[in-house]
Write a protein that holds these residues in place. Structure first.
Motif, short mmCIF file in Angstrom:
data_model
loop_
_atom_site.label_atom_id
_atom_site.label_comp_id
_atom_site.label_asym_id
_atom_site.label_seq_id
_atom_site.Cartn_x
_atom_site.Cartn_y
_atom_site.Cartn_z
N VAL A 124 0.83 -1.20 0.00
CA VAL A 124 0.00 0.00 0.00
C VAL A 124 0.87 1.26 0.00
N THR A 125 1.96 1.23 0.76
CA THR A 125 2.87 2.37 0.79
C THR A 125 3.44 2.65 -0.59
N MET A 127 2.15 1.70 -3.51
CA MET A 127 1.09 2.08 -4.44
C MET A 127 0.70 3.55 -4.27
N VAL A 128 0.55 3.98 -3.04
CA VAL A 128 0.20 5.39 -2.79
C VAL A 128 1.32 6.29 -3.30
N THR A 129 2.56 5.91 -3.02
CA THR A 129 3.69 6.71 -3.49
C THR A 129 3.72 6.79 -5.01
N THR A 130 3.45 5.67 -5.67
CA THR A 130 3.47 5.65 -7.14
C THR A 130 2.38 6.53 -7.72
N VAL A 131 1.20 6.50 -7.12
CA VAL A 131 0.11 7.37 -7.60
C VAL A 131 0.52 8.84 -7.51
N VAL A 132 1.10 9.21 -6.38
CA VAL A 132 1.55 10.60 -6.21
C VAL A 132 2.63 10.94 -7.22
N VAL A 165 1.00 1.10 -11.33
CA VAL A 165 0.92 1.16 -9.86
C VAL A 165 0.98 -0.25 -9.28
N ALA A 169 4.01 -2.24 -6.84
CA ALA A 169 3.71 -2.97 -5.60
C ALA A 169 4.19 -4.41 -5.70
#
Length: 266
Positions: A124-125, A127-132, A165, A169
């Motif tokens: 999750v960390t 994935m969130v970083t990649t989206v940003v 994304v 992960a």
């Protein structure tokens, strides 16, 4: 002689059933997000992604813009995948090197739950970083590209970006699996880099050996990097085979790591 009744003794051991999974997730999140190595890895991933995307956008701004805008955002994955895999490995092996894994397994005896919680938090960390990162890269490169991303065509926009994304992960989870399996930071990093970077190069070299060795080159399609490339290609339609391939490269190391975690002492 008067005997004082002894009160109930408080056990110093964790309950047999362990922690609730929510508390376990929270604990893993605190451990991972308070490590400097985590933030360094995420920072390097962001710098490489945005920097390379920006360089590609600048290099193609004076041409006919033959590279699809989505590819401009996804191209750095061939480099950032290594950082993602290494992050997954050091998150696990760091606990073994410091001995913290013993405290973790004392608080939570269910070793499968420990692996699952760590895998979820790390994935999750990332994935969130990649989206940003994708959002920032799109904002930086949009003025330099001849055509923007066609959001009206999901196959050329949201689908490859979404798989990008997921792929990041997956690379991270591979590192987690190798970390639990090997326990050594150097060994886990070496195997992760070998699978993600070295092995594709080695298999591609067999192309110069002649047609009799083309089956080795074709086997490269079943490596995680090639599978991720097929999934993130704009306009790609046949996604089942690469998706299953990438899933296999995640499940395999995690399953081996789980077996090692259950059968070996901390």
């Amino acid at each position: 002689m008067t005997t004082l009744a002894a009160g109930p003794r408080r056990s110093t051991h964790a309950p047999a059933h362990g922690l609730s999974f929510t508390r376990l997730l929270r604990g893993e999140a605190i451990k991972i997000l308070t490590l400097r190595s985590t933030w360094w890895s995420l920072g390097v991933t962001a710098a490489l992604s945005v920097g390379i995307s920006l360089l590609i956008a600048v290099a193609t701004s004076d041409t006919d813009g033959s590279m699809a805008p989505t590819n401009v955002i996804l191209a750095p994955t061939q480099f950032t995948m290594l950082v993602a895999g290494i992050l997954g490995a050091i998150v696990v092996t760091g606990e073994y090197s410091t001995g913290m894994i013993r405290s973790t397994l004392t608080a939570e005896p269910r070793r499968g739950a420990v692996l699952l919680a760590k895998a979820i938090v790390v994935a999750v960390t990332m994935m969130v970083t990649t989206v940003v990162i994708y959002a920032v890269a799109m904002a930086f490169t949009a003025p330099l590209t001849t055509a923007g991303i066609d959001w009206a065509s999901p196959a050329d926009s949201i689908v490859p970006l979404g798989w990008g994304v997921v792929s990041m992960a997956c690379f991270t989870l591979m590192g987690v699996g190798f970390g639990f399996l090997l326990r050594s930071g150097a060994a886990a990093i070496a195997v992760t880099v070998g699978v993600l970077f070295v092995l594709p190069i080695v298999l591609s070299l067999f192309a110069i050996a002649g047609p009799n060795w083309m089956w080795v080159v074709e086997a490269g399609r079943y490596l995680p990097v090639d599978a991720a490339g097929a999934l993130t290609r704009p306009g790609a339609r046949d996604l089942l085979e690469p998706a299953l391939t990438l899933a296999g490269w995640v499940v395999g190391p995690l399953a081996l790591g789980w077996i090692a975690l259950r059968t070996r002492d901390a």
